[in-house]
Design a protein around this motif. Structure first.
Motif, PDB file in Angstrom:
ATOM      1  N   ALA A   1      -9.376 -19.110   7.117  1.00 41.06           N
ATOM      2  CA  ALA A   1      -9.451 -17.674   8.308  1.00 41.06           C
ATOM      3  C   ALA A   1      -8.269 -17.339   8.879  1.00 41.06           C
ATOM      4  CB  ALA A   1      -9.715 -18.342   9.847  1.00 41.06           C
ATOM      5  N   LEU A   2      -6.692 -18.317   8.860  1.00 40.55           N
ATOM      6  CA  LEU A   2      -5.644 -18.263   8.967  1.00 40.55           C
ATOM      7  C   LEU A   2      -5.153 -16.865   7.916  1.00 40.55           C
ATOM      8  CD1 LEU A   2      -3.041 -17.286  11.339  1.00 40.55           C
ATOM      9  CD2 LEU A   2      -2.597 -19.335  10.192  1.00 40.55           C
ATOM     10  N   SER A   3      -5.423 -17.748   6.595  1.00 36.33           N
ATOM     11  CA  SER A   3      -4.936 -17.634   4.794  1.00 36.33           C
ATOM     12  C   SER A   3      -5.170 -15.815   4.808  1.00 36.33           C
ATOM     13  CB  SER A   3      -5.233 -18.217   4.246  1.00 36.33           C
ATOM     14  OG  SER A   3      -4.482 -19.602   4.442  1.00 36.33           O
ATOM     15  N   ILE A   4      -6.654 -15.710   5.245  1.00 37.59           N
ATOM     16  CA  ILE A   4      -7.817 -14.470   4.798  1.00 37.59           C
ATOM     17  C   ILE A   4      -6.788 -12.973   6.061  1.00 37.59           C
ATOM     18  CG2 ILE A   4     -10.078 -13.049   5.361  1.00 37.59           C
ATOM     19  CD1 ILE A   4     -11.339 -16.182   4.812  1.00 37.59           C
ATOM     20  N   ASP A   5      -6.523 -13.762   7.346  1.00 36.07           N
ATOM     21  CA  ASP A   5      -5.964 -12.433   7.978  1.00 36.07           C
ATOM     22  C   ASP A   5      -5.060 -12.483   7.467  1.00 36.07           C
ATOM     23  OD1 ASP A   5      -6.036 -11.531  11.400  1.00 36.07           O
ATOM     24  OD2 ASP A   5      -4.135 -12.143  11.123  1.00 36.07           O
ATOM     25  N   ARG A   6      -4.078 -13.249   7.070  1.00 37.19           N
ATOM     26  CA  ARG A   6      -2.642 -12.860   6.983  1.00 37.19           C
ATOM     27  C   ARG A   6      -2.556 -12.145   5.787  1.00 37.19           C
ATOM     28  NH1 ARG A   6      -0.249 -11.838  10.039  1.00 37.19           N
ATOM     29  NH2 ARG A   6      -2.073 -12.244  11.383  1.00 37.19           N
ATOM     30  N   TYR A   7      -3.715 -12.244   4.869  1.00 37.08           N
ATOM     31  CA  TYR A   7      -3.854 -12.098   3.458  1.00 37.08           C
ATOM     32  C   TYR A   7      -4.240  -9.640   3.890  1.00 37.08           C
ATOM     33  CZ  TYR A   7      -6.552  -9.003   0.107  1.00 37.08           C
ATOM     34  OH  TYR A   7      -6.471  -8.019  -0.841  1.00 37.08           O
ATOM     35  N   TYR A   8      -4.755  -9.744   4.557  1.00 37.68           N
ATOM     36  CA  TYR A   8      -5.245  -8.240   5.153  1.00 37.68           C
ATOM     37  C   TYR A   8      -4.596  -7.532   5.979  1.00 37.68           C
ATOM     38  CZ  TYR A   8     -10.308  -8.548   3.610  1.00 37.68           C
ATOM     39  OH  TYR A   8     -11.649  -8.071   3.174  1.00 37.68           O
ATOM     40  N   ALA A   9      -3.355  -8.990   6.769  1.00 35.28           N
ATOM     41  CA  ALA A   9      -1.831  -8.217   7.615  1.00 35.28           C
ATOM     42  C   ALA A   9      -1.105  -7.538   6.485  1.00 35.28           C
ATOM     43  CB  ALA A   9      -1.892  -9.447   8.112  1.00 35.28           C
ATOM     44  N   ILE A  10      -1.250  -8.266   5.589  1.00 37.06           N
ATOM     45  CA  ILE A  10      -0.450  -7.639   4.241  1.00 37.06           C
ATOM     46  C   ILE A  10      -0.837  -6.261   3.635  1.00 37.06           C
ATOM     47  CG2 ILE A  10       1.066  -8.620   1.826  1.00 37.06           C
ATOM     48  CD1 ILE A  10       2.441  -9.384   4.446  1.00 37.06           C
ATOM     49  N   LYS A  11      -2.240  -6.641   2.814  1.00 31.32           N
ATOM     50  CA  LYS A  11      -2.806  -5.292   2.258  1.00 31.32           C
ATOM     51  C   LYS A  11      -2.384  -4.808   3.019  1.00 31.32           C
ATOM     52  CE  LYS A  11      -5.044  -4.072  -1.202  1.00 31.32           C
ATOM     53  NZ  LYS A  11      -4.471  -4.537  -2.543  1.00 31.32           N
ATOM     54  N   TYR A  12      -3.238  -4.450   4.343  1.00 29.05           N
ATOM     55  CA  TYR A  12      -3.473  -3.488   5.089  1.00 29.05           C
ATOM     56  C   TYR A  12      -2.874  -3.377   6.164  1.00 29.05           C
ATOM     57  CZ  TYR A  12      -7.646  -3.329   2.331  1.00 29.05           C
ATOM     58  OH  TYR A  12      -8.162  -3.244   1.132  1.00 29.05           O
ATOM     59  N   PRO A  13      -1.738  -2.843   6.267  1.00 31.05           N
ATOM     60  CA  PRO A  13       0.269  -3.747   7.090  1.00 31.05           C
ATOM     61  C   PRO A  13       0.039  -2.787   8.356  1.00 31.05           C
ATOM     62  CG  PRO A  13       1.115  -2.547   5.443  1.00 31.05           C
ATOM     63  CD  PRO A  13       0.262  -3.156   5.175  1.00 31.05           C
ATOM     64  N   MET A  14      -0.433  -1.061   7.795  1.00 33.55           N
ATOM     65  CA  MET A  14      -0.284  -0.016   9.491  1.00 33.55           C
ATOM     66  C   MET A  14      -1.855  -0.322  10.286  1.00 33.55           C
ATOM     67  SD  MET A  14       2.596   0.865   8.933  1.00 33.55           S
ATOM     68  CE  MET A  14       1.869   2.140   9.854  1.00 33.55           C
ATOM     69  N   ASN A  15      -3.027  -1.305   9.896  1.00 32.27           N
ATOM     70  CA  ASN A  15      -3.700  -1.129   9.953  1.00 32.27           C
ATOM     71  C   ASN A  15      -3.942  -2.333  11.553  1.00 32.27           C
ATOM     72  OD1 ASN A  15      -6.596  -0.845  10.884  1.00 32.27           O
ATOM     73  ND2 ASN A  15      -7.866  -2.013   9.350  1.00 32.27           N
ATOM     74  N   PHE A  16      -3.684  -1.366  12.926  1.00 24.31           N
ATOM     75  CA  PHE A  16      -3.730  -1.782  13.760  1.00 24.31           C
ATOM     76  C   PHE A  16      -4.439  -2.306  14.263  1.00 24.31           C
ATOM     77  CE2 PHE A  16       0.609  -0.553  12.923  1.00 24.31           C
ATOM     78  CZ  PHE A  16       1.522  -1.594  12.799  1.00 24.31           C
ATOM     79  N   SER A  17      -6.148  -1.443  14.054  1.00 27.32           N
ATOM     80  CA  SER A  17      -6.895  -0.907  15.407  1.00 27.32           C
ATOM     81  C   SER A  17      -7.925  -2.690  15.385  1.00 27.32           C
ATOM     82  CB  SER A  17      -7.570   0.535  15.089  1.00 27.32           C
ATOM     83  OG  SER A  17      -7.961   0.323  13.469  1.00 27.32           O
ATOM     84  N   GLY A  18      -8.214  -2.658  13.727  1.00 30.54           N
ATOM     85  CA  GLY A  18      -9.107  -3.999  13.605  1.00 30.54           C
ATOM     86  C   GLY A  18      -8.856  -5.595  13.659  1.00 30.54           C
ATOM     87  N   SER A  19      -7.516  -5.281  13.991  1.00 32.14           N
ATOM     88  CA  SER A  19      -6.718  -7.042  13.619  1.00 32.14           C
ATOM     89  C   SER A  19      -7.591  -6.836  14.183  1.00 32.14           C
ATOM     90  CB  SER A  19      -5.609  -6.683  13.560  1.00 32.14           C
ATOM     91  OG  SER A  19      -5.049  -6.484  14.567  1.00 32.14           O
ATOM     92  N   TRP A  20      -7.298  -7.567  15.833  1.00 32.89           N
ATOM     93  CA  TRP A  20      -8.054  -8.225  16.821  1.00 32.89           C
ATOM     94  C   TRP A  20      -9.363  -8.948  16.027  1.00 32.89           C
ATOM     95  CZ3 TRP A  20      -5.013 -11.262  19.893  1.00 32.89           C
ATOM     96  CH2 TRP A  20      -3.613 -11.148  19.596  1.00 32.89           C
ATOM     97  N   ARG A  21     -10.382  -7.740  16.286  1.00 33.79           N
ATOM     98  CA  ARG A  21     -11.415  -7.870  16.011  1.00 33.79           C
ATOM     99  C   ARG A  21     -11.729  -8.805  14.709  1.00 33.79           C
ATOM    100  NH1 ARG A  21     -15.293  -5.323  13.322  1.00 33.79           N
ATOM    101  NH2 ARG A  21     -17.421  -4.989  14.048  1.00 33.79           N
ATOM    102  N   ARG A  22     -10.993  -8.296  13.844  1.00 37.16           N
ATOM    103  CA  ARG A  22     -11.529  -9.280  12.438  1.00 37.16           C
ATOM    104  C   ARG A  22     -10.634 -11.197  13.066  1.00 37.16           C
ATOM    105  NH1 ARG A  22      -7.343  -6.908   9.676  1.00 37.16           N
ATOM    106  NH2 ARG A  22      -5.902  -8.694   9.680  1.00 37.16           N
ATOM    107  N   ALA A  23      -9.498 -11.180  13.500  1.00 36.77           N
ATOM    108  CA  ALA A  23      -9.253 -12.323  13.474  1.00 36.77           C
ATOM    109  C   ALA A  23     -10.176 -13.313  14.513  1.00 36.77           C
ATOM    110  CB  ALA A  23      -7.951 -12.266  14.768  1.00 36.77           C
ATOM    111  N   ARG A  24     -10.670 -12.247  16.023  1.00 34.13           N
ATOM    112  CA  ARG A  24     -11.983 -12.785  16.706  1.00 34.13           C
ATOM    113  C   ARG A  24     -13.134 -13.295  15.542  1.00 34.13           C
ATOM    114  NH1 ARG A  24     -10.830  -8.705  20.207  1.00 34.13           N
ATOM    115  NH2 ARG A  24     -12.106  -7.832  19.603  1.00 34.13           N
ATOM    116  N   ILE A  25     -13.159 -12.722  14.704  1.00 34.81           N
ATOM    117  CA  ILE A  25     -14.536 -12.593  13.863  1.00 34.81           C
ATOM    118  C   ILE A  25     -14.556 -14.029  13.187  1.00 34.81           C
ATOM    119  CG2 ILE A  25     -16.115 -12.488  12.234  1.00 34.81           C
ATOM    120  CD1 ILE A  25     -15.896  -9.041  12.869  1.00 34.81           C
ATOM    121  N   LEU A  26     -13.621 -13.987  12.676  1.00 31.06           N
ATOM    122  CA  LEU A  26     -12.361 -15.100  11.367  1.00 31.06           C
ATOM    123  C   LEU A  26     -13.100 -16.360  11.786  1.00 31.06           C
ATOM    124  CD1 LEU A  26      -9.680 -13.357   9.682  1.00 31.06           C
ATOM    125  CD2 LEU A  26     -12.240 -13.956   8.826  1.00 31.06           C
ATOM    126  N   VAL A  27     -11.900 -16.717  13.273  1.00 36.34           N
ATOM    127  CA  VAL A  27     -12.229 -17.627  13.990  1.00 36.34           C
ATOM    128  C   VAL A  27     -13.415 -18.500  14.809  1.00 36.34           C
ATOM    129  CG1 VAL A  27     -11.390 -18.832  15.805  1.00 36.34           C
ATOM    130  CG2 VAL A  27     -10.483 -17.089  14.954  1.00 36.34           C
TER     131      VAL A  27
END
Length: 211
Positions: free
Chosen positions: A16-42
Motif C-alpha cells: 500500500a505504501l508503494s502504491i501511495d508513493r507512486y500516486y504521490a510522484i505521478k500526481y504531486p499537486m493532487n493534495f485533496s485525495g491523498s488522505w482518502r487514498r491512504a486510508r483506503i489502501l491501509v
C-alpha cells in the motif's frame, strides 16, 4: 491466527505504501485525495491480511509437544506441504514483491521523465511554471528513497526464509540436524524486518533534522 494477520498486514502495508508513493510522484499537486487514498489502501491491506489468515487459523491445531501445548499444521502427503508453502510464499512474498517492483519501476520512469522538464537552474518564473506542470517536490523524492530502503530490507529479510522453505518442502534440502539449525537461523531473519523499520525512519528523520 493473529500472528498470521500481523505477518500478512506488515507485507501488504508495504505494498500500500508503494502504491501511495507512486500516486504521490505521478500526481504531486493532487493534495485533496491523498488522505482518502491512504486510508483506503491501509484498510484494504488489513482486510486482505485478515481474509488470507482465515485458512491458516483453520489448519492450525493444538497438540502436546514435550509436555506443552503448541500449534501445528499436519499434512499426510508431501504434495500438500508443497502446495501450502507455495501458496503462502506467493501471498506473503512473491506477489507483494512483484507489485512493489512494478510500482518502483513506474516511479523511476516518472521521475526520469519529469526531471527532463526542469534540468537548468530555476528562476522564480521557472519555479511557478514547474509547480503548474507538476514537478516533483524534493520532500516526496526523499520519501520515495526511504520507502525503497524499507522495501529492500523487507526483501533481504524475507527472501532467505521463503527460498529455504520452498527448497526444503520440494526435497532439494534434506532435513538433517545441520539444516534444521540453518533453518532456525534463517527464520529469525524475517522478524528482523519489523525491528529494522523504526531504525530506518529514525535515520531519515535525523538526516532531515541536520540539514
Amino acid at each position: 491466527m493473529l500472528l498470521a494477520v500481523v505477518t500478512f498486514s506488515s507485507t501488504y502495508v508495504l505494498v500500500a505504501l508503494s502504491i501511495d508513493r507512486y500516486y504521490a510522484i505521478k500526481y504531486p499537486m493532487n493534495f485533496s485525495g491523498s488522505w482518502r487514498r491512504a486510508r483506503i489502501l491501509v484498510v484494504t491491506a488489513w482486510a486482505l491480511a485478515l481474509v488470507l489468515s482465515i485458512p491458516i487459523g483453520v489448519l492450525y491445531h493444538e497438540r502436546p509437544v514435550q509436555g506443552r501445548m503448541q500449534c501445528w499444521i499436519e499434512f499426510s502427503e508431501p504434495w500438500q506441504w508443497q502446495l501450502y508453502m507455495t501458496l503462502v510464499a506467493t501471498a506473503v512474498f512473491v506477489a507483494p514483491a512483484f507489485i512493489i517492483s512494478i510500482c518502483y519501476a513506474l516511479i523511476v520512469t516518472t521521475i526520469w521523465a519529469k526531471s527532463k522538464l526542469y534540468t537548468h537552474k530555476p528562476t522564480l518564473d521557472d519555479t511557478r511554471r514547474a509547480s503548474s506542470r507538476g514537478i516533483i517536490p524534493q520532500a516526496k523524492v526523499k520519501t520515495v528513497k526511504m520507502t525503497f530502503i524499507i522495501v529492500l530490507v523487507f526483501v533481504l529479510c524475507w527472501s532467505p526464509y521463503i527460498v529455504f522453505d520452498l527448497l526444503q518442502v520440494y526435497g532439494y534440502i534434506p532435513r538433517t540436524q545441520s539444516n534444521i539449525a540453518v533453518a532456525t537461523l534463517i527464520q529469525s531473519l524475517a522478524p528482523l524486518n519489523s525491528a529494522a523499520n523504526p531504525i530506518i525512519y529514525c535515520m531519515f528523520s535525523a538526516s532531515k533534522a541536520t540539514r
